[in-house]
Design a protein around this motif. Sequence first.
Motif, short mmCIF file in Angstrom:
data_model
loop_
_atom_site.label_atom_id
_atom_site.label_comp_id
_atom_site.label_asym_id
_atom_site.label_seq_id
_atom_site.Cartn_x
_atom_site.Cartn_y
_atom_site.Cartn_z
N TYR A 106 0.68 -1.26 -0.38
CA TYR A 106 -0.01 -0.02 -0.05
C TYR A 106 0.46 1.27 0.13
O TYR A 106 0.82 2.00 -0.63
CB TYR A 106 -0.86 0.17 1.18
CG TYR A 106 -1.53 1.85 1.84
CD1 TYR A 106 -2.90 1.80 0.28
CD2 TYR A 106 -1.31 2.43 2.49
CE1 TYR A 106 -3.53 2.79 0.92
CE2 TYR A 106 -2.08 3.39 2.92
CZ TYR A 106 -3.06 4.01 1.34
OH TYR A 106 -3.92 4.76 1.59
N LEU A 133 0.12 4.17 -2.59
CA LEU A 133 0.38 5.80 -2.01
C LEU A 133 1.34 6.85 -2.22
O LEU A 133 1.20 7.58 -2.84
CB LEU A 133 0.43 5.36 -0.61
CG LEU A 133 -0.53 6.73 0.21
CD1 LEU A 133 -1.30 7.41 -0.01
CD2 LEU A 133 -0.12 6.89 2.11
N ALA A 136 -5.96 3.92 -2.08
CA ALA A 136 -4.82 5.12 -1.88
C ALA A 136 -5.44 6.34 -2.63
O ALA A 136 -4.50 7.78 -2.13
CB ALA A 136 -3.81 4.90 -2.53
#
Length: 503
Positions: A62, A66, A107
């Motif tokens: 993640y 992001l 995100a």
Amino acid sequence: MTKVFLTGSTGTMGQATLKALLKADSFEIIVLVRDTKKDRKIIKPYIKEKNLQVYYGDLTNYNDVLKCMVGADIVLHCAALVSPAADYCPEAAMNINYGSTINIIKAIKAQPDWEEIRLVYIGTVAKTGDRMPPIHWGRVGDPIKPSIHDYYAVSKVAAERAVIESGLKYWVSLRQTGIISEKMTEIKAPIIFHNCLDNVLEYITEKDSGVLMRNCCNDLPDDFWRHIYNIGGGPGCRMSSYEMFKGLFESLGINNLENVISSKWFAIRNFHGQYYLDSDKLNDYLNFRSQNKQYFYKLYLKKLRLFLPIARTLTRVPGGEKLIGKIIKKQFKKLLLDERGTLNWIVNDKKEFIEPFFISIEKWDEIPLLYKFKHFTDWDKAIWIDHGYDESKKESELSIEDLEGAAEFRGGRLLSNSMEKGDWQTKLEWKCAFGHKFTASPRLILEGGHWCPVCERKSWNYHEIAKRSPFFAQVWYSLHDRDEPLREYPKKVSELDVFPASL
């Protein structure tokens, strides 16, 4: 400048998209590339492009996603672990294909301007599974039906559901078909023979795929977004597997296909592919079509290099066609006896594969020799699948009565007792024929063709679903006998194994 976050830039569609984006001066491009020797080599020629920023990382992480999302105006999500690799690694397929999509959605929502960020998600024709003749024409809204053992399709079904139900203001799901590319000519895997002789696909070339994705970054009308579309190259890109093989081998001078392939090598069902009744709709928005299936033959002949003039010379002399065919057959047989090879299943009596792809050993025995094979001929005849509601209505006129009828047509019930007329986005409560309760938007059910997520996660249990759902029966009993014995096939992995909690 439009800031584009592109995933899968080292893959077939992603690389074509990257090339198309780089031809314009109006994009700032961010790509996330896996830190491997192979991927670094692929991206290396583009590194010095002034409007390209390369990050190394993983879409299943993640934080990596992001980092790439900051400041992005649009996400082009092409990345995926596709078949045949996904066939051998179902857990990895779910982790990459579903997990990456969840990370991207999260995100996007983490950005201060998240409601303005656009997401273009690439799905697959494999979601609707086997559509052999006579139901070889399809459209968005037809039943979701990934073929048995197709974990690539299973992972993409879960990912598309997440996109449609994400709550994003600007999303679109584009179901990709077979891509005609150099990589397609290099496929040396048993999946070649999972593709039935009379199976069809409306292909698209890699170049046109790249143009399509670039054009998604244009200023598109609002009614383009929050929909699902089929990607197809149009009439010039439609062909059956048999037509493809015939064209390839005739270009070598082999006119008797018995010299190179056998009809008993090919599955008789349980693959995926269709011609589209609605692919023009996407082209009307994005204007991407420029090539046809002849591009594939050109790529194939180019790939053969020195072998091509040798083959064409030998096939002109007595016995030459059989000699060239023998060389090719030897290569094919290695694939056929692989773990996922069709002859491997027959030789080793692997019923879990024989039943979905051939029905039985007896049915496999009955497959006629190639020269006796009766091919389907009525290719232009389209059987439209009934979606269970009045599609002539404007979207704004959709009522709860429409949804109640659609649920009943799927063997279930709409449990919600109210809805705002014309609201396709708000999730409602439903129950399937097996008693599973779930929430889903009308968009997911009616336009997406999705239904019960519990049934989808658990197994392939299509025979029992078809008995209860007139909607699903249309795409099942056209290709299966009602009294045909077919067991339930449990699935090894679901999206809950990757992300147990919902968004």
